[in-house]
Design an enzyme around this catalytic site. Structure first.
Site, PDB file in Angstrom:
ATOM      1  N   THR A   1      -6.587   1.682   0.057  1.00 13.39           N
ATOM      2  CA  THR A   1      -6.028   0.708  -0.883  1.00 13.39           C
ATOM      3  C   THR A   1      -7.041   0.321  -1.954  1.00 13.39           C
ATOM      4  O   THR A   1      -8.258   0.311  -1.713  1.00 13.39           O
ATOM      5  CB  THR A   1      -5.589  -0.557  -0.112  1.00 13.39           C
ATOM      6  OG1 THR A   1      -5.296  -1.601  -1.041  1.00 13.39           O
ATOM      7  CG2 THR A   1      -6.689  -1.069   0.807  1.00 13.39           C
TER       8      THR A   1
ATOM      9  N   TYR B   1      -7.642  -7.376   4.928  1.00  9.03           N
ATOM     10  CA  TYR B   1      -6.880  -6.132   4.814  1.00  9.03           C
ATOM     11  C   TYR B   1      -7.739  -5.054   4.147  1.00  9.03           C
ATOM     12  O   TYR B   1      -7.926  -3.951   4.674  1.00  9.03           O
ATOM     13  CB  TYR B   1      -5.592  -6.390   4.014  1.00  9.03           C
ATOM     14  CG  TYR B   1      -4.890  -5.147   3.565  1.00  9.03           C
ATOM     15  CD1 TYR B   1      -4.422  -4.219   4.503  1.00  9.03           C
ATOM     16  CD2 TYR B   1      -4.705  -4.881   2.202  1.00  9.03           C
ATOM     17  CE1 TYR B   1      -3.779  -3.069   4.085  1.00  9.03           C
ATOM     18  CE2 TYR B   1      -4.053  -3.739   1.780  1.00  9.03           C
ATOM     19  CZ  TYR B   1      -3.598  -2.831   2.733  1.00  9.03           C
ATOM     20  OH  TYR B   1      -2.970  -1.687   2.314  1.00  9.03           O
TER      21      TYR B   1
END
Ligand code: UDP
Length: 327
Positions: free
Chosen positions: A117, A141
């Protein structure tokens, strides 16, 4: 038989990847614990229920199918939740991935495609985010994904685990045939929440922060069509099967849109008002995440033809109106 193990194949991106793999002549084997995925989304190959935290579940699937490669999508992916429950993210995303990576090596499956990501870059004002940018994630995350990138790099050095890492920007849209689409419970992503507000499934969209240092005060993101994104994964798989070296690719368009701009596009596509209220910032959100790389285009031969907001919202709206999994 060209089986590809797809973790998270019952989820949003994984299910689209299974469709693309099948269309390219592979057999996608979905491995999913169905905590956030949907059995009904598994339409393109066999399904194996299991949990990445149980290595024996994974070993069983490697033994059964002897896959030529792994595509690893299964992960918790909510920035806000990751700030409240970091342990959950480290356990699920890092320990689960470590089990999977170890099992792949144990079974001699040395081609690994990983969903990472842009959240691994963190908040870097005025920095062009390319694959060589420093990585300073500001939420759990992003930190968990960054950790898995490091594990892959170590396993490459130690065991020759060849891998492609894709750092996604914001994934949006749906399969134009509406066979699969985006459906999270609870939903936290911007475009489906806008569409929920448009058709009255929720009262209003809350804009998370209007005081960011951007032209209209709202966060800026780079949106990629899910079908373009999974096409890149099939190209990444071919890259590995052709024996090319491990590589990192950003998957973004280079165009950034603010939350308000996305809302405006949704108004045009749906031809309806978007009820909205202005709220506080969401912890962990970066001001601006836009890809500054064309590596995927030049090296992989990727094209992001469908990744314009009008197309993404049109396809998401079609899915929203016609398709959904049973709750
Ligand atoms: N966002 C928002 N309201 C919402 C959900 C998201 O304003 O109800 C904003 C969020 O702050 C971010 C952008 O929309 O700037 C995209 O958020 P999303 O959760 O879709 O993806 P993320 O960027 O967190 O991966």
């Amino acid at each position: 038989m060209k089986h590809v193990l797809v973790t998270g194949g019952a989820g949003y991106i994984g299910s689209h990847a299974c469709k693309a793999l099948k269309q390219s002549g592979y057999i996608p084997v979905t491995f999913d614990n169905l905590n956030t995925g949907w059995k009904e989304a598994v339409k393109f190959g066999p399904f194996e229920h299991g949990d990445l935290l149980n290595k024996s579940d994974i070993d069983r699937v490697f033994q059964k199918y002897n896959p030529i490669a792994v595509m690893h999508f299964a992960a918790l992916s909510q920035v806000g939740e990751s700030m409240q429950k970091p342990g959950l993210y480290w356990e699920n995303n890092v320990m689960g991935s470590l089990n999977l990576i170890q099992s792949a090596v144990d079974h001699g499956c040395m081609n690994f495609v990983f969903s990472s990501t842009c959240a691994t870059y963190g908040d870097q004002d005025n920095v062009v985010l390319d694959e060589n940018s420093a990585q300073h994630p500001i939420n759990a995350y992003g930190a968990s994904k960054r950790a898995v990138e490091n594990i892959l790099s170590n396993y490459q050095a130690a065991f020759g685990l060849n891998h492609v890492i894709f750092r996604y920007f914001n994934v949006a849209g749906a399969d134009p045939d509406a066979e699969v689409g985006e459906f999270h419970q609870p939903e936290t992503h911007l475009i489906p929440l806008i569409l929920d507000a448009v058709d009255g499934k929720r009262d209003a969209l809350t804009i998370f922060g209007t005081d960011y240092d951007t032209p209209d005060g709202t966060c800026i993101r780079d949106y990629v069509h899910v079908c373009d994104l999974v096409d890149a994964h099939v190209l990444g798989l071919k890259w590995l099967l052709d024996g090319k070296a491990s590589r990192v690719f950003n998957l973004g368009t280079g165009d950034g849109f603010s939350v308000r701009e996305v809302v405006d596009h949704a108004k045009h596509v749906t031809n309806r008002p978007v009820p909205m209220v202005e709220g506080d910032r969401r912890p962990g959100d970066c001001t601006k995440l836009v890809s500054g790389s064309n590596r995927a285009l030049t090296e992989l031969g990727w094209s992001a033809d469908r990744s314009n907001l009008k197309q993404m919202i049109t396809d998401a709206w079609r899915w929203h109106q016609n398709g959904a999994y049973n709750e």
